[in-house]
Design an enzyme around this catalytic site. Sequence first.
Site, PDB file in Angstrom:
ATOM      1  CG  HIS A  33      -1.891  -1.116   1.300  1.00 32.48           C
ATOM      2  ND1 HIS A  33      -1.721  -2.172   2.168  1.00 32.48           N
ATOM      3  CD2 HIS A  33      -3.044  -1.358   0.627  1.00 32.48           C
ATOM      4  CE1 HIS A  33      -2.734  -3.020   2.025  1.00 32.48           C
ATOM      5  NE2 HIS A  33      -3.554  -2.550   1.101  1.00 32.48           N
ATOM      6  CD  GLN A 149      -8.132  -4.918  -7.548  1.00 31.35           C
ATOM      7  OE1 GLN A 149      -9.022  -5.394  -6.855  1.00 31.35           O
ATOM      8  NE2 GLN A 149      -7.072  -4.348  -7.030  1.00 31.35           N
TER       9      GLN A 149
HETATM   10  P1  AMP Z   1      -6.103  -4.227  -0.880  1.00 31.83           P
HETATM   11  O1  AMP Z   1      -6.111  -3.321   0.295  1.00 31.83           O
HETATM   12  O2  AMP Z   1      -5.537  -5.595  -0.587  1.00 31.83           O
HETATM   13  O3  AMP Z   1      -7.401  -4.262  -1.635  1.00 31.83           O
HETATM   14  O4  AMP Z   1      -5.048  -3.621  -1.887  1.00 31.83           O
HETATM   15  C1  AMP Z   1      -5.133  -2.265  -2.278  1.00 31.83           C
HETATM   16  C2  AMP Z   1      -4.199  -2.049  -3.434  1.00 31.83           C
HETATM   17  O5  AMP Z   1      -2.870  -2.387  -3.032  1.00 31.83           O
HETATM   18  C3  AMP Z   1      -4.524  -2.924  -4.648  1.00 31.83           C
HETATM   19  O6  AMP Z   1      -4.363  -2.144  -5.822  1.00 31.83           O
HETATM   20  C4  AMP Z   1      -3.498  -4.005  -4.568  1.00 31.83           C
HETATM   21  O7  AMP Z   1      -3.166  -4.558  -5.826  1.00 31.83           O
HETATM   22  C5  AMP Z   1      -2.321  -3.253  -3.981  1.00 31.83           C
HETATM   23  N1  AMP Z   1      -1.407  -4.196  -3.360  1.00 31.83           N
HETATM   24  C6  AMP Z   1      -1.701  -5.149  -2.446  1.00 31.83           C
HETATM   25  N2  AMP Z   1      -0.611  -5.867  -2.139  1.00 31.83           N
HETATM   26  C7  AMP Z   1       0.413  -5.356  -2.875  1.00 31.83           C
HETATM   27  C8  AMP Z   1       1.789  -5.678  -3.024  1.00 31.83           C
HETATM   28  N3  AMP Z   1       2.368  -6.672  -2.333  1.00 31.83           N
HETATM   29  N4  AMP Z   1       2.529  -4.929  -3.879  1.00 31.83           N
HETATM   30  C9  AMP Z   1       1.954  -3.933  -4.595  1.00 31.83           C
HETATM   31  N5  AMP Z   1       0.668  -3.583  -4.497  1.00 31.83           N
HETATM   32  C10 AMP Z   1      -0.100  -4.288  -3.662  1.00 31.83           C
END
Ligand code: AMP
Length: 254
Positions: A33, A149
Amino acid sequence: MKIVRTIADASGLPTCDGTVGLVPTMGAFHEGHLALFRAARAENDVVVASLFVNPAQFGANEDLAAYPRDEERDAAVAAEAGVDVLFAPGADELYPPGFQTWVEVEELGSRLEGEHRPGHFRGVATICLKLFNIVRPDRAYFGQKDAQQVAVVKRMVRDLDLDLGIRVVPTVRDADGLALSSRNAYLSPKERERALALPRALATKDLAQARARLNGLDVDYVEVADFEPSVLAAAVRVGKTRLIDNVILDKEPA
Ligand code: AMP
């Protein structure tokens, strides 16, 4: 950093003073994030993060109730990362009684994750469109970790003529190779050890080798997906935890 909870307050942002970058999230912030916040901070005047555990993208037997929630910590982390506005609405604010309009990205949303999580991408596309309409960002930031996504959101932006740019940030991993995820918190130390098979399999960048390395695990799928760019993507279950990951496949030499 301002915390806002209503659509009215999230819409009343000073958007006339330069560009707005939006980072949609479900909270439980980690370095993944933070990478999105930093990317948004680097190219926008105003950075808005949304914090909303979107019930519409969880299936009936999924981890909606158990999903890690710690708004106080998340707010501190976001403020530290330079987020200007945290939009943290309640479920009724975004899905009021009578809600019945959905965005379906039909083909892209029904493969891979969509096949194993029916309705998931309908929930994702709908909440993203709502957030885009509420916040009116110039750019929105997503992680490559969730490659499908990204593909679904980009398709929706094209198909519905939305006027914003989609930025994709590389997957952030722990030192042992496991992609950071809020769901990693569910893993016991032993399960985490087993989960490492996932990044190791994908790192081969070869479907047959990846399949062989995941043999014996509870695999939902391991496939080459022709997103832009193409990825080798997989989903596995380790105990009760479902993990997804992918690697970008380099283009064949011309
Ligand atoms: P989430 O809170 O899990 O829905 O993720 C929010 C955003 O953070 C989404 O666009 C995810 O793809 C991105 N995200 C989650 N994990 C990672 C990661 N390890 N590296 C890069 N982006 C991430």
